[in-house]
Design a protein around this motif. Structure first.
Motif, PDB file in Angstrom:
ATOM      1  N   ASP A 177       0.874  -1.288  -0.043  1.00 16.37           N
ATOM      2  CA  ASP A 177      -0.178   0.055  -0.036  1.00 16.37           C
ATOM      3  C   ASP A 177       0.676   1.233  -0.182  1.00 16.37           C
ATOM      4  O   ASP A 177       0.310   2.358  -0.033  1.00 16.37           O
ATOM      5  N   ASP A 228      -5.894  -1.178 -10.165  1.00 16.68           N
ATOM      6  CA  ASP A 228      -6.650  -1.853 -11.346  1.00 16.68           C
ATOM      7  C   ASP A 228      -7.072  -0.800 -12.049  1.00 16.68           C
ATOM      8  O   ASP A 228      -7.367  -0.998 -13.251  1.00 16.68           O
ATOM      9  N   SER A 229      -7.783   0.385 -11.510  1.00 16.71           N
ATOM     10  CA  SER A 229      -8.527   1.476 -12.379  1.00 16.71           C
ATOM     11  C   SER A 229      -7.235   1.790 -13.180  1.00 16.71           C
ATOM     12  O   SER A 229      -7.639   2.495 -14.550  1.00 16.71           O
ATOM     13  N   SER A 275      -4.323  -1.286   1.825  1.00 18.88           N
ATOM     14  CA  SER A 275      -4.004  -2.207   0.723  1.00 18.88           C
ATOM     15  C   SER A 275      -5.099  -2.303  -0.196  1.00 18.88           C
ATOM     16  O   SER A 275      -4.913  -2.375  -1.440  1.00 18.88           O
ATOM     17  N   VAL A 276      -6.458  -2.463   0.235  1.00 17.07           N
ATOM     18  CA  VAL A 276      -7.580  -2.734  -0.543  1.00 17.07           C
ATOM     19  C   VAL A 276      -7.881  -1.296  -1.667  1.00 17.07           C
ATOM     20  O   VAL A 276      -7.982  -1.631  -2.807  1.00 17.07           O
ATOM     21  N   GLY A 277      -7.387  -0.108  -0.662  1.00 16.88           N
ATOM     22  CA  GLY A 277      -7.500   1.084  -1.709  1.00 16.88           C
ATOM     23  C   GLY A 277      -6.447   1.078  -2.628  1.00 16.88           C
ATOM     24  O   GLY A 277      -6.894   1.508  -3.858  1.00 16.88           O
ATOM     25  N   ILE A 312      -5.137  -1.697  -4.221  1.00 17.70           N
ATOM     26  CA  ILE A 312      -5.285  -2.452  -5.319  1.00 17.70           C
ATOM     27  C   ILE A 312      -6.456  -1.807  -6.301  1.00 17.70           C
ATOM     28  O   ILE A 312      -6.262  -1.879  -7.441  1.00 17.70           O
ATOM     29  N   THR A 313      -7.486  -1.355  -5.637  1.00 24.71           N
ATOM     30  CA  THR A 313      -8.349  -0.801  -6.196  1.00 24.71           C
ATOM     31  C   THR A 313      -8.194   0.223  -7.374  1.00 24.71           C
ATOM     32  O   THR A 313      -8.354   0.511  -8.553  1.00 24.71           O
ATOM     33  N   ASP A 314      -7.235   1.269  -6.930  1.00 23.65           N
ATOM     34  CA  ASP A 314      -6.511   2.294  -7.623  1.00 23.65           C
ATOM     35  C   ASP A 314      -5.721   1.664  -9.026  1.00 23.65           C
ATOM     36  O   ASP A 314      -5.726   2.178  -9.950  1.00 23.65           O
ATOM     37  N   GLN A 369       0.751 -10.209  -6.122  1.00 23.54           N
ATOM     38  CA  GLN A 369       0.061 -10.080  -4.975  1.00 23.54           C
ATOM     39  C   GLN A 369       0.673 -11.049  -4.011  1.00 23.54           C
ATOM     40  O   GLN A 369       0.506 -10.553  -2.783  1.00 23.54           O
ATOM     41  N   TYR A 373       2.821   0.160  -4.288  1.00 24.82           N
ATOM     42  CA  TYR A 373       1.894   0.887  -5.005  1.00 24.82           C
ATOM     43  C   TYR A 373       2.448   2.187  -5.570  1.00 24.82           C
ATOM     44  O   TYR A 373       2.046   2.365  -6.873  1.00 24.82           O
TER      45      TYR A 373
END
Length: 101
Positions: free
Chosen positions: A10, A50-51, A42-44, A46-48, A31, A14
């Motif tokens: 993260d 991916d986008s 970490s979720v934030g 990964i989401t970013d 991962q 990142y």
């Protein structure tokens, strides 16, 4: 292509992934070869990622990723892999410190 592993998912991983993507590389984050400081960040991250088109893969998928390459380059050989391409594997480096924000 840039394949990134290391600590922390993260933060260092990142920002390194984002900067490599900004520089025009196809970026893969392994991962199961990284770990975040906290689940929320970490979720934030990964989401970013991916986008932004940064691919999250498992280490078991790396052979398939490398087999799909079509560019010729250097032959990298080790007990872990042998692919004909130019590949950068970054382990916990701070590429983001080299790229102007």
């Amino acid at each position: 292509m840039v394949i990134i592993t290391g600590l922390a998912l993260d933060y260092c991983v990142y920002y390194t992934a984002k900067d490599a993507k900004k520089l025009g590389y196809n970026v893969y984050v392994v991962q199961d070869a990284t770990r975040g400081v906290s689940n929320v960040t970490s979720v934030g991250a990964i989401t970013d990622m991916d986008s932004r088109g940064i691919r999250m893969v498992l280490s078991s998928q790396l052979t398939a990723v490398m087999e799909n390459l079509t560019s010729a380059g250097f032959i990298l050989q080790s007990p872990c892999f042998s692919w004909k391409t130019t590949v950068f594997i970054i382990v916990g480096l701070f590429l983001h410190m080299l790229v102007p924000l």
